[in-house]
Design an enzyme around this catalytic site. Structure first.
Site, short mmCIF file in Angstrom:
data_model
loop_
_atom_site.label_atom_id
_atom_site.label_comp_id
_atom_site.label_asym_id
_atom_site.label_seq_id
_atom_site.Cartn_x
_atom_site.Cartn_y
_atom_site.Cartn_z
N GLY A 170 0.77 -1.24 0.00
CA GLY A 170 0.00 0.00 0.00
C GLY A 170 0.79 1.28 0.00
O GLY A 170 0.23 2.37 -0.19
N GLY A 207 4.42 -5.61 1.61
CA GLY A 207 3.92 -6.68 0.71
C GLY A 207 4.96 -7.12 -0.30
O GLY A 207 4.64 -7.88 -1.20
FE1 SF4 Z 1 2.56 0.59 3.74
FE2 SF4 Z 1 3.17 -1.56 5.16
FE3 SF4 Z 1 0.95 -0.20 5.70
FE4 SF4 Z 1 1.15 -1.70 3.48
S1 SF4 Z 1 1.15 -2.42 5.62
S2 SF4 Z 1 0.33 0.35 3.60
S3 SF4 Z 1 3.29 -1.30 2.90
S4 SF4 Z 1 3.10 0.49 5.94
#
Ligand code: SF4
Ligand code: SRM
Length: 510
Positions: A436, A442
């Protein structure tokens, strides 16, 4: 042994809050916090220090916390799964659990007033969430089929456990390692396919023979961050499995004492290795260890493509099988968790395993029990033979719960993959990873197709979009993928993915 932070360090916000009060100190204050409630308690304790106990305040869902566990080697018992299911069950629709990209579980919907009771239950069940967030060592990953894979080289289960016990003082909390300069990842691979993504860990052990003895070559400094992503590099060291714990401890002490702390964007281990050079770093580790390291074995034993462990596979124990279930984007609800616990007991030995692809493995299923297991209704949801696109789909938490997120991930990833699977005939698995934001939880850089959330403008308005990554290779000769196209509005993504799948991955329109 106590934590030593160099005196000349200029303190950023996080170094300041750690120097004022160690994160682990909140362990003895949980009853007070529960009484006070999340709105009245000290904000720094709530937003930051609670993470030392694995308790994450979620600005997206204030009052409903996330609880990040530790699952060494991704293994838990049916009894432990049931305890976790009971915890999320009490929160109704707010409660669920996600399997993470570090072979771990995160529970959601948790109320602060319940934490003391939840932790008492964890203690009775042999579970812990200690030191799982902020400047601590994250869940330690190990081969998901350790001890049951006929072709395995080293059983990683005991080693992972011992490393966790050293770092956390057997789950009690260990102030020696609660003030690292930054987060820290450790992985131990024991099979031939590097199913833990060794290359993206701060310390990784990969099996290798030296003079006819089986041990590990050691890699260091792998990491992803918004500013920089690097694959781990050789330490030029081979260790006997008995020396894994001592080497982890020595590297952690060197990092703790000398890691860069002024700028959090430059605080991961690789930045120290860059500043010192590998020779100096290795020499400091040797000094801390108290003896010289052996040089690396000339080659490692990662010789296979990476397996995903989904489906039915014979174990090294004759007559037993492990059954890999596909859990779409890793999301579990309480009924699923109860069912998994029951299935593990009825058909297997009661053990449940998690993978870094956010899936589940049920080990120890006798040949005669495989067919009845396949008839379980849960397997309609968690398939042993999922579609070739959804099979390798991985997604971080995204906007539903994470305040860093620039886009919604899990739900969007599932919706898009379902559409593409219905329109295309897919001829081979394609690993698609969504993340995200640029923190890369991810892991888009390990995927065939990686999608990283970003903000774009479409028709003059701000919209959710992605940067497209390609070329990630896993297993043998692992390599990080790179960004090939920036700023694709999510609304325009489907035809782009469709073309990519047809042109690069052998898909055919139905
Ligand atoms: Fe960003 Fe990690 Fe949140 Fe995904 S889980 S939106 S990569 S901080
Ligand atoms: Fe991550 C921060 C989720 C694996 C790199 N990560 C976060 C936070 C804690 C941010 C926050 O407070 O909201 C996310 C919690 C959101 C939530 O509510 O779930 C979060 N990270 C995750 C998980 C759950 C993603 C998932 O859906 O599976 C993974 C939990 C693993 C675990 O069990 O401990 C997760 N994070 C990773 C990985 C992948 C890995 O380890 O293989 C990475 C890249 C590898 C690495 O760290 O080198 C990763 N997370 C980050 C970073 C960037 C670190 C950096 O050095 O800059 C952050 C931000 C930070 O630490 O400041 C971050």
């Amino acid at each position: 042994m106590t934590s030593t932070v160099p005196a000349e360090t200029s303190l950023n916000k996080f170094e300041k809050l750690k120097s004022e009060k160690d994160g682990l100190a909140v362990k003895s204050e949980l009853e007070d916090f529960a009484r006070l409630g999340w709105e009245a308690m000290n904000e720094t304790d709530r937003d930051h220090r609670l993470k030392w106990m694995g308790v994450f305040f979620r600005p997206v869902t204030p009052g409903k916390f996330m609880l990040r566990m530790r699952m060494p080697n991704g293994i838990l018992t049916s009894g432990q799964m049931r305890v976790l299911a009971e915890v999320v069950e009490r929160y109704g629709e707010d409660g669920n659990a996600d399997i993470t990209t570090r072979q771990n579980l995160q529970l959601r919907g948790i109320r602060l007033e319940d934490i003391p009771d939840i932790f008492r239950r964890f203690e009775q069940a042999g579970l812990t969430s200690i030191q799982s967030g902020m400047d601590n060592v994250r869940n330690i990953t190990g081969s998901p089929v350790a001890g049951i894979d006929a072709d395995e080289l080293i059983d990683t289960r005991g080693l992972v456990r011992k490393v966790q016990d050293m770092i956390t003082n057997n789950g009690e909390g260990n102030p020696s390692f609660t003030n690292l300069p930054r987060k820290f990842n450790i992985a131990i691979a024991g099979c031939r396919d590097n199913s833990v993504h060794a290359e993206i860990n701060d310390i990784a052990f990969v099996p290798a023979y030296k003079d006819g003895r089986l041990g590990f070559n050691v890699l260091v400094g792998g990491f992803f961050s918004a500013k920089r992503c690097e694959a781990a590099v050789p330490l030029n060291a081979w260790v006997d499995p008995r020396d894994v714990v001592a080497l982890c401890e020595a590297i952690l002490i060197v990092y703790r004492n000398h890691g860069l702390r002024a700028n959090r964007q430059k605080a991961r281990l690789m930045w120290l290795i860059d500043e010192w050079g590998m020779d100096k770093f290795r020499a400091e580790v040797e000094q801390q260890l108290g003896h010289p390291l052996q040089t690396a074995a000339p080659k490692d034993e990662i010789l296979w493509d990476k397996r995903d462990h989904i489906g039915i596979h014979a174990q090294k124990q004759p007559g037993l099988n492990y059954v890999g279930l596909h859990v779409p984007v890793g999301r579990l609800y309480a009924p699923d968790m109860f069912d998994l616990a029951r299935i593990a007991e009825v058909y297997g030995s009661g053990e449940i395993r998690l993978t870094v692809e956010q899936n589940v493995i049920i080990p120890d299923v006798p040949d005669s029990r495989v067919a009845p297991l396949l008839k379980e209704p849960l397997l309609e949801k968690f398939s042993v033979s999922p579609g070739l696109l959804v099979r390798s789909l991985v997604s971080c938490t995204g906007a539903q719960f994470c305040n860093f997120a620039l886009i919604e991930t899990k739900n969007r990833a599932m919706a898009l993959i379902n559409e593409l699977e219905s329109e295309l005939e897919i001829t081979r698995p394609v690993r698609i990873h969504w993340t995200g934001c640029p923190n890369s939880c991810g892991q888009p850089q390990v995927a065939d197709i990686g999608l990283m959330g970003t903000k774009v403008r479409k028709d003059g308005k701000a919209a959710e979009g992605v940067d497209l990554y390609m070329g990630g290779k896993v297993g043998k000769h692992a390599e990080l993928g790179t960004c090939v196209q920036k700023g694709i509005p999510c609304d325009d993504l489907k035809p782009i993915l469709r073309n990519l799948l047809i042109e690069n991955f052998g898909a055919r329109p139905k």
